[in-house]
Design a protein around this motif. Structure first.
Motif, short mmCIF file in Angstrom:
data_model
loop_
_atom_site.label_atom_id
_atom_site.label_comp_id
_atom_site.label_asym_id
_atom_site.label_seq_id
_atom_site.Cartn_x
_atom_site.Cartn_y
_atom_site.Cartn_z
N LEU A 247 0.85 -1.18 0.00
CA LEU A 247 0.00 0.00 0.00
C LEU A 247 0.89 1.23 0.00
CD1 LEU A 247 -2.86 1.30 0.29
CD2 LEU A 247 -2.43 1.27 2.77
N GLN A 248 0.69 2.10 -0.96
CA GLN A 248 1.50 3.30 -1.12
C GLN A 248 0.58 4.52 -1.04
OE1 GLN A 248 4.34 2.96 -4.32
NE2 GLN A 248 4.22 5.12 -4.79
N ILE A 249 0.81 5.39 -0.06
CA ILE A 249 0.00 6.59 0.17
C ILE A 249 0.86 7.83 -0.04
CG2 ILE A 249 -1.21 7.93 1.95
CD1 ILE A 249 -2.15 5.30 3.16
N MET A 250 0.35 8.78 -0.83
CA MET A 250 1.03 10.05 -1.08
C MET A 250 0.05 11.18 -0.86
SD MET A 250 2.99 8.81 -4.56
CE MET A 250 1.63 7.70 -4.97
N THR A 251 0.37 12.11 0.02
CA THR A 251 -0.56 13.20 0.35
C THR A 251 0.19 14.51 0.56
OG1 THR A 251 -0.45 12.88 2.75
CG2 THR A 251 -2.07 11.56 1.55
N ALA A 252 -0.57 15.60 0.55
CA ALA A 252 -0.03 16.92 0.84
C ALA A 252 -1.14 17.78 1.44
CB ALA A 252 0.51 17.58 -0.43
N THR A 253 -0.76 18.85 2.14
CA THR A 253 -1.74 19.79 2.65
C THR A 253 -2.36 20.54 1.47
OG1 THR A 253 0.07 21.36 2.99
CG2 THR A 253 -0.67 20.11 4.91
N PRO A 254 -3.57 21.11 1.65
CA PRO A 254 -4.24 21.78 0.53
C PRO A 254 -3.41 22.85 -0.15
CG PRO A 254 -5.80 21.42 2.31
CD PRO A 254 -4.44 21.02 2.84
N ASN A 255 -2.55 23.56 0.61
CA ASN A 255 -1.72 24.59 -0.02
C ASN A 255 -0.41 24.04 -0.58
OD1 ASN A 255 -0.14 24.15 2.24
ND2 ASN A 255 -0.39 26.20 3.11
N GLY A 256 -0.21 22.73 -0.44
CA GLY A 256 0.97 22.09 -1.02
C GLY A 256 2.27 22.32 -0.29
N SER A 257 2.21 22.86 0.93
CA SER A 257 3.44 23.20 1.64
C SER A 257 4.01 22.06 2.47
CB SER A 257 3.20 24.41 2.55
OG SER A 257 2.27 24.09 3.57
N LYS A 258 3.17 21.08 2.83
CA LYS A 258 3.61 19.96 3.64
C LYS A 258 3.19 18.65 2.99
CE LYS A 258 3.19 22.52 8.01
NZ LYS A 258 2.56 22.53 9.37
N ASP A 259 3.97 17.60 3.21
CA ASP A 259 3.74 16.32 2.57
C ASP A 259 3.67 15.21 3.62
OD1 ASP A 259 6.62 16.82 2.99
OD2 ASP A 259 6.82 14.76 2.26
N PHE A 260 3.11 14.08 3.23
CA PHE A 260 3.11 12.89 4.09
C PHE A 260 2.98 11.68 3.18
CE2 PHE A 260 0.75 9.47 6.20
CZ PHE A 260 1.56 9.24 7.30
N PHE A 261 3.82 10.65 3.41
CA PHE A 261 3.70 9.42 2.64
C PHE A 261 3.76 8.22 3.59
CE2 PHE A 261 8.29 8.48 2.70
CZ PHE A 261 8.30 7.09 2.64
N PHE A 262 3.19 7.12 3.12
CA PHE A 262 3.24 5.85 3.84
C PHE A 262 3.46 4.74 2.82
CE2 PHE A 262 1.04 1.92 5.03
CZ PHE A 262 1.63 1.63 6.25
N LEU A 263 4.27 3.75 3.18
CA LEU A 263 4.46 2.58 2.34
C LEU A 263 4.55 1.36 3.25
CD1 LEU A 263 4.93 1.51 -0.55
CD2 LEU A 263 7.37 1.76 -0.14
#
Length: 267
Positions: A247-263
């Motif tokens: 499972l690969q998760i890629m995300t960011a805050t609505p303004n694109g300034s912060k990121d978060f991923f999980f694998l």
């Protein structure tokens, strides 16, 4: 693409958890519509290559113009062994040509970088990419994008690693629990947790192999939360890849300034 090479290592977790998936129930929209190639723009899809620097680059270019990607060590046939960073942005097309202004979240420098890609697309076959520094390469299509997303088959507890470049950065061994459309990241040792929802990503040509998701973080120790606030929300996508049922998760805050991923892999 040119990348720094500090990595979020995954090999130890692969050995520790085995990354075998056993379904544990759940439910959701199991739309089995098959995407129709003729109704797609040429750049849409899941793309992967190991470039001349030995870096494995992935790009997921959605029908809505969003771009998500990762880069690190590994192979397109067997997946990542380490992650160096994440990519997010948008793209536009004109016929078979595309351009994509992106942000690169590098886990070495812990700062976002601007990255511009342009080129031409051969639908469901290959992208010819030119970066803003003039580097050119081809990236191949992965047919996992054409397998309709199913929440039922995704239901499980996943163990793996998560990371963000927010603040001073954070790499954690963590887990995700998916049941139906609900997704939960249990609290870590510092009390940081997250919860949210996910749904199969639908397009005008059917459901593809991507899930849309939203996660809200809780806990003052969470790197994504500001010191005096709580409840930062990130939006993005998840994919489950055939190799190892990862499972690969890629995300960011609505303004694109912060990121978060999980694998991680299913238990």
């Amino acid at each position: 693409m040119t990348h720094a090479r500090k990595s979020v290592a995954l090999a130890a977790l692969v050995c520790a958890f085995g990354f075998g998936l056993t379904g544990c129930g759940g439910g959701g929209d199991d739309n089995n519509d098959t995407p129709t190639p003729a109704s797609r723009n040429a750049a849409e899809g899941f793309w992967c290559v190991v470039d001349s620097d030995g870096v494995m680059d992935q790009l997921i270019m959605l029908d809505n113009g969003a771009v998500w990607g990762m880069y690190g060590s590994g192979s397109c046939g067997s997946g990542y062994t380490s992650i160096d960073g994440m990519i997010h942005g948008s793209y536009t097309t004109s016929g078979t040509s595309f351009s994509a202004p992106l942000t690169k979240f590098d886990y070495d420098d812990l700062v976002p970088y601007s990255l511009s890609l342009s080129g031409t697309a051969s639908a469901q076959n290959a992208l010819h990419i030119v970066t803003n520094n003039g580097t050119a390469f081809d990236i191949d299509y992965l047919s996992v994008y054409d397998q309709p997303a199913s929440l039922t088959s995704l239901a499980s507890q996943y163990a793996g690693v998560s990371a963000t470049t927010a603040g001073s950065g954070s790499v954690l061994q963590t887990s995700m629990v998916i049941a139906g459309s609900n997704i939960i990241m249990p609290a870590d040792a510092n009390g940081c947790s997250a919860s949210g929802t996910m749904t199969p990503h639908s397009t005008s040509h059917g459901t593809v192999g991507v899930f849309d998701l939203s996660l809200t973080f809780s806990g003052a120790s969470c790197p994504l939360n500001d010191p005096l606030t709580d409840g930062t929300t990130v939006n993005g996508i998840a994919i489950r890849q055939a190799y190892g049922n990862l499972l690969q998760i890629m995300t960011a805050t609505p303004n694109g300034s912060k990121d978060f991923f999980f694998l991680g892999g299913g238990q």
